[in-house]
Design a protein around this motif. Structure first.
Motif, PDB file in Angstrom:
ATOM      1  N   MET A 119     -78.558 -65.190   5.995  1.00 54.86           N
ATOM      2  CA  MET A 119     -79.099 -65.692   7.460  1.00 54.86           C
ATOM      3  C   MET A 119     -79.837 -64.793   7.950  1.00 54.86           C
ATOM      4  SD  MET A 119     -75.142 -66.988   8.742  1.00 54.86           S
ATOM      5  CE  MET A 119     -74.117 -65.346   8.073  1.00 54.86           C
ATOM      6  N   PHE A 120     -80.710 -65.488   8.830  1.00 53.71           N
ATOM      7  CA  PHE A 120     -81.816 -64.683   9.589  1.00 53.71           C
ATOM      8  C   PHE A 120     -81.851 -65.193  10.926  1.00 53.71           C
ATOM      9  CE2 PHE A 120     -82.728 -65.517   5.240  1.00 53.71           C
ATOM     10  CZ  PHE A 120     -83.427 -64.327   4.624  1.00 53.71           C
ATOM     11  N   PHE A 121     -81.662 -64.244  12.017  1.00 55.80           N
ATOM     12  CA  PHE A 121     -81.453 -64.684  13.334  1.00 55.80           C
ATOM     13  C   PHE A 121     -82.547 -64.088  14.342  1.00 55.80           C
ATOM     14  CE2 PHE A 121     -77.221 -64.417  11.613  1.00 55.80           C
ATOM     15  CZ  PHE A 121     -76.618 -65.441  12.158  1.00 55.80           C
ATOM     16  N   ASP A 122     -83.045 -64.858  15.313  1.00 51.29           N
ATOM     17  CA  ASP A 122     -84.082 -64.237  16.014  1.00 51.29           C
ATOM     18  C   ASP A 122     -83.614 -63.382  17.313  1.00 51.29           C
ATOM     19  OD1 ASP A 122     -82.791 -66.381  17.216  1.00 51.29           O
ATOM     20  OD2 ASP A 122     -84.774 -67.210  18.054  1.00 51.29           O
ATOM     21  N   ARG A 123     -82.617 -62.698  17.014  1.00 52.96           N
ATOM     22  CA  ARG A 123     -82.155 -61.708  17.884  1.00 52.96           C
ATOM     23  C   ARG A 123     -81.213 -60.603  17.250  1.00 52.96           C
ATOM     24  NH1 ARG A 123     -77.212 -61.715  20.482  1.00 52.96           N
ATOM     25  NH2 ARG A 123     -75.875 -63.617  20.307  1.00 52.96           N
ATOM     26  N   ALA A 124     -80.785 -59.667  17.970  1.00 55.09           N
ATOM     27  CA  ALA A 124     -80.013 -58.368  17.348  1.00 55.09           C
ATOM     28  C   ALA A 124     -78.517 -59.052  17.501  1.00 55.09           C
ATOM     29  CB  ALA A 124     -80.497 -57.061  17.540  1.00 55.09           C
ATOM     30  N   LEU A 125     -77.919 -59.210  16.738  1.00 56.49           N
ATOM     31  CA  LEU A 125     -76.330 -59.589  16.825  1.00 56.49           C
ATOM     32  C   LEU A 125     -75.736 -58.206  17.360  1.00 56.49           C
ATOM     33  CD1 LEU A 125     -75.478 -62.103  14.025  1.00 56.49           C
ATOM     34  CD2 LEU A 125     -76.708 -62.564  16.070  1.00 56.49           C
ATOM     35  N   THR A 126     -74.845 -58.531  18.211  1.00 54.95           N
ATOM     36  CA  THR A 126     -73.904 -57.491  18.599  1.00 54.95           C
ATOM     37  C   THR A 126     -73.007 -57.220  17.593  1.00 54.95           C
ATOM     38  OG1 THR A 126     -72.285 -59.032  19.367  1.00 54.95           O
ATOM     39  CG2 THR A 126     -73.961 -58.489  20.875  1.00 54.95           C
ATOM     40  N   ARG A 184     -76.570 -69.676  16.463  1.00 54.44           N
ATOM     41  CA  ARG A 184     -76.935 -70.373  14.957  1.00 54.44           C
ATOM     42  C   ARG A 184     -78.206 -69.545  14.654  1.00 54.44           C
ATOM     43  NH1 ARG A 184     -78.666 -76.601  14.059  1.00 54.44           N
ATOM     44  NH2 ARG A 184     -78.245 -76.667  12.009  1.00 54.44           N
ATOM     45  N   PRO A 185     -78.183 -69.256  13.289  1.00 53.76           N
ATOM     46  CA  PRO A 185     -79.258 -68.634  12.667  1.00 53.76           C
ATOM     47  C   PRO A 185     -80.686 -69.659  12.907  1.00 53.76           C
ATOM     48  CG  PRO A 185     -77.886 -69.178  10.913  1.00 53.76           C
ATOM     49  CD  PRO A 185     -77.044 -69.700  12.310  1.00 53.76           C
ATOM     50  N   VAL A 186     -81.804 -68.879  12.686  1.00 55.46           N
ATOM     51  CA  VAL A 186     -82.904 -69.521  12.444  1.00 55.46           C
ATOM     52  C   VAL A 186     -83.000 -70.324  11.200  1.00 55.46           C
ATOM     53  CG1 VAL A 186     -85.418 -69.371  12.457  1.00 55.46           C
ATOM     54  CG2 VAL A 186     -84.284 -68.196  14.152  1.00 55.46           C
ATOM     55  N   ALA A 187     -82.703 -69.429  10.105  1.00 55.53           N
ATOM     56  CA  ALA A 187     -82.545 -69.860   8.755  1.00 55.53           C
ATOM     57  C   ALA A 187     -81.385 -69.419   8.094  1.00 55.53           C
ATOM     58  CB  ALA A 187     -83.958 -69.524   7.758  1.00 55.53           C
ATOM     59  N   ALA A 188     -80.468 -70.268   7.243  1.00 53.66           N
ATOM     60  CA  ALA A 188     -79.512 -69.935   6.574  1.00 53.66           C
ATOM     61  C   ALA A 188     -79.297 -70.536   5.015  1.00 53.66           C
ATOM     62  CB  ALA A 188     -78.100 -70.308   7.444  1.00 53.66           C
ATOM     63  N   TYR A 189     -78.782 -69.976   4.147  1.00 58.05           N
ATOM     64  CA  TYR A 189     -78.960 -70.676   2.774  1.00 58.05           C
ATOM     65  C   TYR A 189     -77.180 -70.242   2.238  1.00 58.05           C
ATOM     66  CZ  TYR A 189     -83.924 -70.683   4.274  1.00 58.05           C
ATOM     67  OH  TYR A 189     -84.885 -71.059   4.541  1.00 58.05           O
ATOM     68  N   ARG A 224     -82.182 -76.356   0.653  1.00 60.12           N
ATOM     69  CA  ARG A 224     -82.191 -76.629   2.012  1.00 60.12           C
ATOM     70  C   ARG A 224     -81.605 -75.685   3.011  1.00 60.12           C
ATOM     71  NH1 ARG A 224     -78.992 -81.881   3.078  1.00 60.12           N
ATOM     72  NH2 ARG A 224     -77.817 -81.394   1.201  1.00 60.12           N
ATOM     73  N   ASP A 225     -82.214 -75.466   4.240  1.00 59.44           N
ATOM     74  CA  ASP A 225     -81.906 -74.672   5.200  1.00 59.44           C
ATOM     75  C   ASP A 225     -80.792 -75.355   6.217  1.00 59.44           C
ATOM     76  OD1 ASP A 225     -81.840 -72.866   7.267  1.00 59.44           O
ATOM     77  OD2 ASP A 225     -83.725 -73.399   7.975  1.00 59.44           O
ATOM     78  N   ARG A 226     -79.650 -74.333   6.147  1.00 58.13           N
ATOM     79  CA  ARG A 226     -78.629 -74.810   6.957  1.00 58.13           C
ATOM     80  C   ARG A 226     -78.726 -74.210   8.464  1.00 58.13           C
ATOM     81  NH1 ARG A 226     -76.525 -78.899   5.433  1.00 58.13           N
ATOM     82  NH2 ARG A 226     -74.751 -78.625   6.418  1.00 58.13           N
ATOM     83  N   GLY A 227     -79.927 -73.420   8.651  1.00 56.01           N
ATOM     84  CA  GLY A 227     -80.189 -72.974  10.227  1.00 56.01           C
ATOM     85  C   GLY A 227     -80.723 -74.102  10.994  1.00 56.01           C
ATOM     86  N   ARG A 228     -81.298 -73.601  11.859  1.00 52.47           N
ATOM     87  CA  ARG A 228     -81.956 -74.822  12.722  1.00 52.47           C
ATOM     88  C   ARG A 228     -83.515 -74.959  12.537  1.00 52.47           C
ATOM     89  NH1 ARG A 228     -81.966 -69.829  16.344  1.00 52.47           N
ATOM     90  NH2 ARG A 228     -83.967 -69.447  17.232  1.00 52.47           N
ATOM     91  N   SER A 229     -84.171 -74.084  11.575  1.00 52.78           N
ATOM     92  CA  SER A 229     -85.561 -74.105  11.522  1.00 52.78           C
ATOM     93  C   SER A 229     -85.985 -75.279  10.377  1.00 52.78           C
ATOM     94  CB  SER A 229     -86.441 -72.725  11.384  1.00 52.78           C
ATOM     95  OG  SER A 229     -85.968 -72.490   9.695  1.00 52.78           O
TER      96      SER A 229
END
Length: 317
Positions: free
Chosen positions: A297-304, A45-50, A64-69
């Motif tokens: 979307m902004f993730f806190d890891r490099a997606l494969t 799940r992304p940290v932040a998503a719009y 509103r953020d649809r990610g987890r942050s």
């Protein structure tokens, strides 16, 4: 009287089939919220998503953020008007644009969030080993835009801002992880630009192809950039597939060689997110993008590569 084992097996199979049908009937389909937030069956799940379908109640100039942050986004200058309907994407999308090309003002439409002491809700990127920035983009005007900060009417910006995470010491322009277009060796290129250490050197990964082939006018394109701060590498993707390219800066600009290990981003909260141009606090203009954007979307890891393709397929509308 002996029981009929064949009959019992038939009854059991019938009951199992009925149960499967009932369960399947009540599995929810992925809607717009799932599309932006990762969906219940999709990881990570992304940290932040719009997805620009969720204005803050009572304040439509914020998203509103649809990610987890829970990082609320400011729709700078355009406010609610910057959510527009599109003929190809479902629902509404974000419109960013330059307003006054000949005036050094602060009226460009962009989006983002800025905190001079760092944005606490973005703490997942504090000391992160990896990051991914991705979204959908559509060029809608003659980019790059005229440079409103110079007197020369023929001068144009040397970059086109898409989306990125600010560094922990950023003045609203410097980034930790950025997806944008920038001039490399005299040519505009689609790039991933990263800075591991606050106030340190940046590295750029530039796509080989002409940027107009990657982002044709009035065409929706999915772009993604991944950042591995530990290994000192980045990658770009278009419509779920890797883009051939090269790291531009020779040597070790991120200072990852040698101990200590692992190498991570600076242990500071990013000062925010910038979308469609620099300075989300709206103190000046820089690198505006006349664009439409969606599903950022902004993730806190490099997606494969497989995860990048999965996200592309799930968000293509």
């Amino acid at each position: 009287m002996r029981a009929d084992p064949t009959g019992r097996r038939r009854l059991a199979l019938a009951l199992a089939a009925a149960s499967t049908l009932l369960v399947t009937a009540f599995v929810p389909a992925a809607g717009p919220a799932d599309r932006a937030a990762g969906g219940p069956a999709h990881a990570p799940r992304p940290v932040a998503a719009y997805d620009f379908e969720h204005p803050v109640p009572g304040d439509p100039a914020r998203e509103r953020d649809r990610g987890r942050s829970g990082t609320t986004l400011e729709l700078v200058n355009g406010g609610a008007q910057s959510r527009v309907k599109d003929d190809e994407r479902p629902g509404r999308v974000l419109r960013t644009r330059q307003v006054s090309p000949q005036t050094a003002g602060t009226d460009d439409w962009k989006a983002g969030v800025y905190g001079p002491q760092g944005v606490e809700t973005l703490r997942a990127f504090n000391g992160a080993r990896e990051t991914t920035v991705m979204g959908w983009f559509r060029m809608t005007a003659d980019n790059p835009a005229p440079n409103s900060n110079t007197a020369d009417p023929d001068d144009r910006y040397n970059a086109i801002g898409l989306a990125g995470i600010l560094s922990g010491t950023s003045q609203g322009h410097d980034v930790r992880a950025l997806l944008e277009l920038i001039t490399v060796g005299g040519e505009m290129k689609v790039v991933a630009l990263g800075r591991r250490v606050d106030n340190g050197s940046s590295q750029t990964f530039a796509a080989d192809a002409d940027w107009r082939q990657i982002l044709p006018p009035d065409t929706w394109v999915s772009l993604a950039a991944t950042f591995d701060f530990d290994n000192g590498t980045m990658a770009l993707y278009r419509d779920g597939r890797p883009l051939p390219g090269r790291h531009v800066v020779a040597g070790d600009p991120w200072a990852v060689d040698g101990p200590p290990e692992p190498d991570t981003a600076s242990p500071t909260d990013p000062r925010g997110i910038k979308i469609g141009g620099s300075y989300p606090q709206n103190t000046q203009e820089g690198n505006p993008c006349d664009c439409r954007m969606d599903d950022l979307m902004f993730f806190d890891r490099a997606l494969t590569p497989a995860e990048i393709m999965s996200q592309y397929r799930r968000t293509r509308g």
